[in-house]
Scaffold this active site. Sequence first.
Site, PDB file in Angstrom:
ATOM      1  N   CYS A 147       0.835  -1.217   0.000  1.00 26.96           N
ATOM      2  CA  CYS A 147       0.000   0.000   0.000  1.00 26.96           C
ATOM      3  C   CYS A 147       0.860   1.254   0.000  1.00 26.96           C
ATOM      4  O   CYS A 147       0.535   2.245  -0.659  1.00 26.96           O
ATOM      5  CB  CYS A 147      -0.932   0.010   1.208  1.00 26.96           C
ATOM      6  SG  CYS A 147      -2.016  -1.418   1.283  1.00 26.96           S
ATOM      7  N   ARG A 162      -7.887  -4.519  -3.155  1.00 25.49           N
ATOM      8  CA  ARG A 162      -7.463  -3.347  -3.942  1.00 25.49           C
ATOM      9  C   ARG A 162      -8.455  -3.151  -5.083  1.00 25.49           C
ATOM     10  O   ARG A 162      -8.308  -3.715  -6.161  1.00 25.49           O
ATOM     11  CB  ARG A 162      -6.047  -3.553  -4.478  1.00 25.49           C
ATOM     12  CG  ARG A 162      -5.035  -3.763  -3.382  1.00 25.49           C
ATOM     13  CD  ARG A 162      -3.630  -3.979  -3.889  1.00 25.49           C
ATOM     14  NE  ARG A 162      -2.831  -4.587  -2.831  1.00 25.49           N
ATOM     15  CZ  ARG A 162      -2.301  -3.920  -1.807  1.00 25.49           C
ATOM     16  NH1 ARG A 162      -2.433  -2.628  -1.732  1.00 25.49           N
ATOM     17  NH2 ARG A 162      -1.627  -4.560  -0.876  1.00 25.49           N
TER      18      ARG A 162
HETATM   19  C1  BEZ Z   1       0.543  -4.612   1.860  1.00 26.39           C
HETATM   20  O1  BEZ Z   1       1.749  -4.835   1.871  1.00 26.39           O
HETATM   21  O2  BEZ Z   1       0.093  -3.534   1.466  1.00 26.39           O
HETATM   22  C2  BEZ Z   1      -0.383  -5.691   2.302  1.00 26.39           C
HETATM   23  C3  BEZ Z   1      -0.062  -6.995   2.019  1.00 26.39           C
HETATM   24  C4  BEZ Z   1      -0.917  -7.991   2.456  1.00 26.39           C
HETATM   25  C5  BEZ Z   1      -2.068  -7.667   3.161  1.00 26.39           C
HETATM   26  C6  BEZ Z   1      -2.388  -6.346   3.391  1.00 26.39           C
HETATM   27  C7  BEZ Z   1      -1.550  -5.349   2.964  1.00 26.39           C
END
Ligand code: BEZ
Length: 240
Positions: free
Chosen positions: A56, A139
Site C-alpha cells: 500500500c 485493492r
Molecule cells: C501490503 O503490503 O500492502 C499488504 C499486504 C498484504 C495484506 C495487506 C496489505
Amino acid sequence: MEGITNHQEFVSMPRIGDQAPEFKAVTTQGEINFPSDYEGKWVILFSHPADFTPVCTSEFMTFASMQDQFKQANCELVGLSVDGLYSHIAWLRTIKEKIEYKGMKNVEVTFPLIEDIKMDVARKYGMIQPNEDTTKAVRAVFFVDPKGVIRTIIYYPLSLGRNFDELYRVLVALKTADEFGIATPADWRPGDDVIVPPAGSCGTAKDRMESGSDDMKCYDWFFCTKKLDKEKVLDKVLKK
Ligand code: BEZ
C-alpha cells in the site's frame, strides 16, 4: 468447494453502467459527499487493505506522484481503507517524512483518504471480499465519470500492487471513446489506430471493405480501424 464459505451478507457489488452508490464520509481532507462533490469531473475511488503496510505504501507514493497527471485529465483521486482517520494521518505523515522509495521522497498525499472503520462504504462498493479477507478491503478501483456513472471496475488481491500507468491508460481510453465515438483495441495507447463502430451503423460491410480510404483499414467486415492522431486525443482528453 471445501474450505470456502459464502458470506452473502457482505455482497453488494456495483456494476459498470450503474450510478455510483452515494455516501458521505470523513477523509484526511475533510468530509466528502460522493459522487456529488465530483460532478463534472472524473474520479477514481480506490481501496487499499491497510495503512502502514508495504504494498500500500508503494502504491500511495506512486499514485500521489502521478496526481498532477490525473488532474490534468480532469480526474480526481479518492482513497479508502477500513482504518481510522488518525491511522491515515500518521501513515501519510510517515510516508512524507521518512520514506524514500524508487527516487520518490517527501511525497505528500493531498487527495482525500476515507476512514471507513465500520466498513459501510467498503461493503457498499464490494470492496470486502471475504474469501480474500474479512477485515480488509481488497485493492478495488472504480472509475466514475462526470455524471456519476461507474465506467470501469478493476479488482486486485491483497498481495498485488497496481500498475498506475495502466490506470492512467484506462482513463485516457475511456475519455477517448466518449469524445470520438470509437472503441480502443488491445493495448491501445494514444496515437495507435482505434476501432470504428460496427458495420451497419455507418455504411455497408462491402462499402467499408472497398473504401480504400487512407486512414481506415478493415481486417474483415466486423473489424475496421482508423487513424486517430495522438495530438487530437491529448487535446481532447487533457481538456475535459
Ligand atoms: C501490503 O503490503 O500492502 C499488504 C499486504 C498484504 C495484506 C495487506 C496489505
